[in-house]
Write a protein that holds these residues in place. Structure first.
Motif: not given
Length: 293
Positions: A8, A57, A85, A110, A142, A169
Motif C-alpha cells: 500500500h 495504490v 481506478w 479501487r 481493493d 484496506d
C-alpha cells in the motif's frame, strides 16, 4: 533476507504531472501531506528495511491517475504492481479502458467508496456488473471499507462474486484508540469474523499509525493483528505502509518497522505469508504481475 512486499504505497504530484491528475480530497488542511510525494522520496527507506516489491495504490477516482501509476511503476527499480481506478459503475466503459491499458502491472482497481454520497455504492446494480468485469479478468478489488457500514457490505460483494479477490484496506480501520473491550472494538471484531467466512476476502495490515491519531506503541495494534490472524489467517493477510499518509503520525521506518515487529512472535510460515507470500499470490508482485487475458 526474507522477501518483503509493501502492498500500500501512494504517490502523487500536485502539479498534475503529465496526465493532469487531481486529488479533490487532498486539501491544505492535510498540512505536509498536501505536497508532491514521489517514489524517489521513499525508496531509500524501503531499501533500509529490505523491501523487495510494492503495490502502488490509487488515491484519485480518475483514469489519469491510473496512467500515472503505471508510468511510475514502469520506472520503479523494484517489482511493482498497480491497483488503479476504472469506471466500475459503467462496466462497458471499464472494459474499454482496461483494453486500452494492456500493461500487466495493472492488477486491480479501487474506488474511494468512503467518499461516495451513496453509502451503498458497492451494492448498486451497475457496480455489480463492473465487479463482474473485474472478476472475469482476474483483477483484484481493493475495498476502502474504513467505516463499519462499508465493512459489513464486503461479504455481500464476496457472495455475489465468489471468484473476485477482495482486499480490505487497513483491516477495515479498527478502533485502535478505543479500549479492546468496547462497543466499537466488539463491532469491528464481529465484522472481521463475518468477512473471514468468505475465502475470497483478504486484509491489509496497514494504516494503523494514522488511525492511532497521536503517540502510539506497537502494543496497541497487537490485539487487532491477533484477532485478524485468528479469524482470517496469515495466508490471507499482508503488510502495507500507507505511505505517505502514514507520515501524518510517524515516518516510513517507524511505521513499517513497527509492523515488522508485530510479526516477530509469529511462526516462520505465518511471518513469510504476511511479509510477502500473500501479496505475491494476490497481486502477482515478483512473478510478472500478470493478469488474465
Amino acid at each position: 533476507m526474507e522477501p518483503l512486499i509493501d502492498t500500500h504505497v501512494h504517490v502523487w504530484d500536485l502539479t498534475g504531472g503529465p496526465y493532469g491528475v487531481t486529488y479533490p480530497w487532498l486539501t491544505p488542511d492535510f498540512g505536509a501531506l498536501h505536497a508532491t510525494h514521489t517514489l524517489d522520496q521513499v525508496l531509500p527507506d524501503m531499501a533500509g528495511l529490505g523491501v523487495t516489491g510494492m503495490v502502488l495504490v490509487q488515491a484519485s477516482d480518475s483514469l489519469a491517475e491510473t496512467d500515472e501509476l503505471l508510468r511510475v511503476a514502469a520506472t520503479s527499480p523494484l517489482p511493482t504492481a498497480v491497483v488503479g481506478w476504472l469506471p466500475l459503475a459503467d462496466a462497458a466503459a471499464a472494459e474499454r479502458e482496461l483494453a486500452r491499458r494492456p500493461d500487466p502491472r495493472l492488477v486491480g482497481a479501487r474506488h474511494l467508496i468512503h467518499d461516495e454520497p451513496d453509502p451503498r455504492w458497492m451494492l448498486e446494480p451497475p457496480v455489480a456488473v463492473g465487479m463482474a468485469m473485474l472478476e472475469r479478468h482476474g483483477l483484484v478489488f481493493d475495498a476502502v471499507a474504513e467505516r463499519p457500514d462499508l465493512l459489513t457490505q464486503v461479504p455481500q460483494v464476496a457472495r455475489r462474486h465468489p471468484r473476485l479477490t477482495i482486499v480490505v484496506d487497513h483491516l477495515g480501520k479498527p478502533p485502535v484508540t478505543a479500549p479492546w473491550r468496547s462497543e466499537a472494538a466488539d463491532e469491528w471484531r464481529r465484522n472481521v469474523a463475518d468477512a473471514a467466512g468468505w475465502p475470497n476476502i483478504y486484509g491489509k495490515v496497514s494504516g494503523l499509525g494514522t488511525i492511532s491519531r497521536g503517540p502510539w506503541h506497537v502494543s496497541q495494534w497487537r490485539p487487532y493483528l491477533e484477532h485478524a490472524l485468528e479469524a482470517v489467517g496469515a495466508e490471507r493477510l499482508m503488510l502495507g505502509s500507507d505511505w505517505p499518509v502514514c507520515t501524518q503520525n510517524g515516518d516510513y521506518p517507524s511505521v513499517m518497522g513497527a509492523l515488522l515487529e508485530l510479526l516477530e512472535e509469529l511462526s516462520p510460515a505465518e511471518r513469510q505469508a504476511i511479509r510477502a507470500g500473500t501479496a505475491a499470490r494476490v497481486y502477482g508482485v515478483g512473478d510478472g504481475a500478470a493478469r488474465s487475458p
